[in-house]
Design a protein around this motif. Structure first.
Motif, PDB file in Angstrom:
ATOM      1  N   LYS A  20      25.659  36.644  40.396  1.00  0.00           N
ATOM      2  CA  LYS A  20      26.610  37.001  41.457  1.00  0.00           C
ATOM      3  C   LYS A  20      26.680  35.896  42.510  1.00  0.00           C
ATOM      4  O   LYS A  20      27.770  35.561  42.983  1.00  0.00           O
ATOM      5  N   LEU A  21      25.536  35.341  42.885  1.00  0.00           N
ATOM      6  CA  LEU A  21      25.527  34.243  43.861  1.00  0.00           C
ATOM      7  C   LEU A  21      26.265  33.018  43.327  1.00  0.00           C
ATOM      8  O   LEU A  21      27.045  32.381  44.044  1.00  0.00           O
ATOM      9  N   ASP A  22      26.019  32.674  42.071  1.00  0.00           N
ATOM     10  CA  ASP A  22      26.696  31.529  41.450  1.00  0.00           C
ATOM     11  C   ASP A  22      28.203  31.763  41.384  1.00  0.00           C
ATOM     12  O   ASP A  22      28.996  30.846  41.649  1.00  0.00           O
ATOM     13  N   ALA A  23      28.616  32.984  41.033  1.00  0.00           N
ATOM     14  CA  ALA A  23      30.042  33.297  40.956  1.00  0.00           C
ATOM     15  C   ALA A  23      30.688  33.171  42.328  1.00  0.00           C
ATOM     16  O   ALA A  23      31.790  32.636  42.451  1.00  0.00           O
ATOM     17  N   ASN A  26      31.091  29.520  43.289  1.00  0.00           N
ATOM     18  CA  ASN A  26      32.062  28.794  42.478  1.00  0.00           C
ATOM     19  C   ASN A  26      33.441  29.449  42.429  1.00  0.00           C
ATOM     20  O   ASN A  26      34.321  28.993  41.709  1.00  0.00           O
ATOM     21  N   GLY A  27      33.620  30.533  43.179  1.00  0.00           N
ATOM     22  CA  GLY A  27      34.918  31.202  43.217  1.00  0.00           C
ATOM     23  C   GLY A  27      35.305  31.825  41.893  1.00  0.00           C
ATOM     24  O   GLY A  27      36.483  31.863  41.539  1.00  0.00           O
ATOM     25  N   THR A  28      34.320  32.317  41.139  1.00  0.00           N
ATOM     26  CA  THR A  28      34.598  32.921  39.846  1.00  0.00           C
ATOM     27  C   THR A  28      34.149  34.392  39.855  1.00  0.00           C
ATOM     28  O   THR A  28      34.152  35.021  40.895  1.00  0.00           O
ATOM     29  N   TYR A  29      33.755  34.905  38.731  1.00  0.00           N
ATOM     30  CA  TYR A  29      33.364  36.304  38.601  1.00  0.00           C
ATOM     31  C   TYR A  29      32.249  36.412  37.573  1.00  0.00           C
ATOM     32  O   TYR A  29      31.963  35.456  36.852  1.00  0.00           O
ATOM     33  N   ILE A  30      31.612  37.584  37.526  1.00  0.00           N
ATOM     34  CA  ILE A  30      30.649  37.862  36.464  1.00  0.00           C
ATOM     35  C   ILE A  30      31.253  38.903  35.535  1.00  0.00           C
ATOM     36  O   ILE A  30      32.149  39.653  35.930  1.00  0.00           O
ATOM     37  N   ALA A  44      33.538  38.206  43.568  1.00  0.00           N
ATOM     38  CA  ALA A  44      32.654  38.108  44.728  1.00  0.00           C
ATOM     39  C   ALA A  44      33.083  39.027  45.867  1.00  0.00           C
ATOM     40  O   ALA A  44      32.247  39.455  46.660  1.00  0.00           O
ATOM     41  N   ASN A  45      34.372  39.378  45.933  1.00  0.00           N
ATOM     42  CA  ASN A  45      34.857  40.249  47.009  1.00  0.00           C
ATOM     43  C   ASN A  45      34.635  41.729  46.699  1.00  0.00           C
ATOM     44  O   ASN A  45      35.058  42.593  47.452  1.00  0.00           O
ATOM     45  N   GLY A  46      33.982  42.030  45.560  1.00  0.00           N
ATOM     46  CA  GLY A  46      33.667  43.405  45.204  1.00  0.00           C
ATOM     47  C   GLY A  46      34.664  44.072  44.277  1.00  0.00           C
ATOM     48  O   GLY A  46      34.420  45.176  43.800  1.00  0.00           O
ATOM     49  N   VAL A  47      35.786  43.406  44.013  1.00  0.00           N
ATOM     50  CA  VAL A  47      36.792  43.971  43.107  1.00  0.00           C
ATOM     51  C   VAL A  47      36.241  43.967  41.686  1.00  0.00           C
ATOM     52  O   VAL A  47      35.718  42.954  41.210  1.00  0.00           O
ATOM     53  N   ILE A  48      36.341  45.112  41.015  1.00  0.00           N
ATOM     54  CA  ILE A  48      35.899  45.242  39.628  1.00  0.00           C
ATOM     55  C   ILE A  48      37.117  45.540  38.771  1.00  0.00           C
ATOM     56  O   ILE A  48      37.857  46.477  39.031  1.00  0.00           O
ATOM     57  N   GLU A  49      37.326  44.692  37.764  1.00  0.00           N
ATOM     58  CA  GLU A  49      38.503  44.788  36.905  1.00  0.00           C
ATOM     59  C   GLU A  49      38.063  45.048  35.464  1.00  0.00           C
ATOM     60  O   GLU A  49      37.328  44.248  34.891  1.00  0.00           O
ATOM     61  N   PRO A  50      38.494  46.168  34.877  1.00  0.00           N
ATOM     62  CA  PRO A  50      38.130  46.437  33.479  1.00  0.00           C
ATOM     63  C   PRO A  50      38.768  45.425  32.531  1.00  0.00           C
ATOM     64  O   PRO A  50      39.863  44.932  32.780  1.00  0.00           O
ATOM     65  N   ILE A  51      38.078  45.108  31.464  1.00  0.00           N
ATOM     66  CA  ILE A  51      38.612  44.249  30.419  1.00  0.00           C
ATOM     67  C   ILE A  51      38.946  45.172  29.251  1.00  0.00           C
ATOM     68  O   ILE A  51      38.058  45.779  28.654  1.00  0.00           O
TER      69      ILE A  51
END
Length: 59
Positions: A20-23, A26-30, A44-51
């Motif tokens: 989470k810290l790395d994401a 780097n402006g990415t996601y986990i 990183a902003n807490g938004v969770i998006e289903p795949i």
């Protein structure tokens, strides 16, 4: 045996926290699987998006 399981659980949590810290840096996601089995992206902003189709490459 319980100590080994607790140690492993602690390492897994620390690995997730580091990801989470790395994401965030780097402006990415986990990407991970929820307890219900859904694969999701967490930004990183807490938004969770289903795949919906984890085996299909979208980018």
């Amino acid at each position: 045996m319980m100590d080994r399981i607790q140690d492993l659980q602690k390492l897994i949590k620390l690995t997730g926290d580091r990801a989470k810290l790395d994401a965030k840096a780097n402006g990415t996601y986990i990407v991970y699987q929820t307890e219900k089995g859904q694969i999701v992206k967490e930004y990183a902003n807490g938004v969770i998006e289903p795949i919906d189709n984890p085996g299909v490459h979208h980018e």
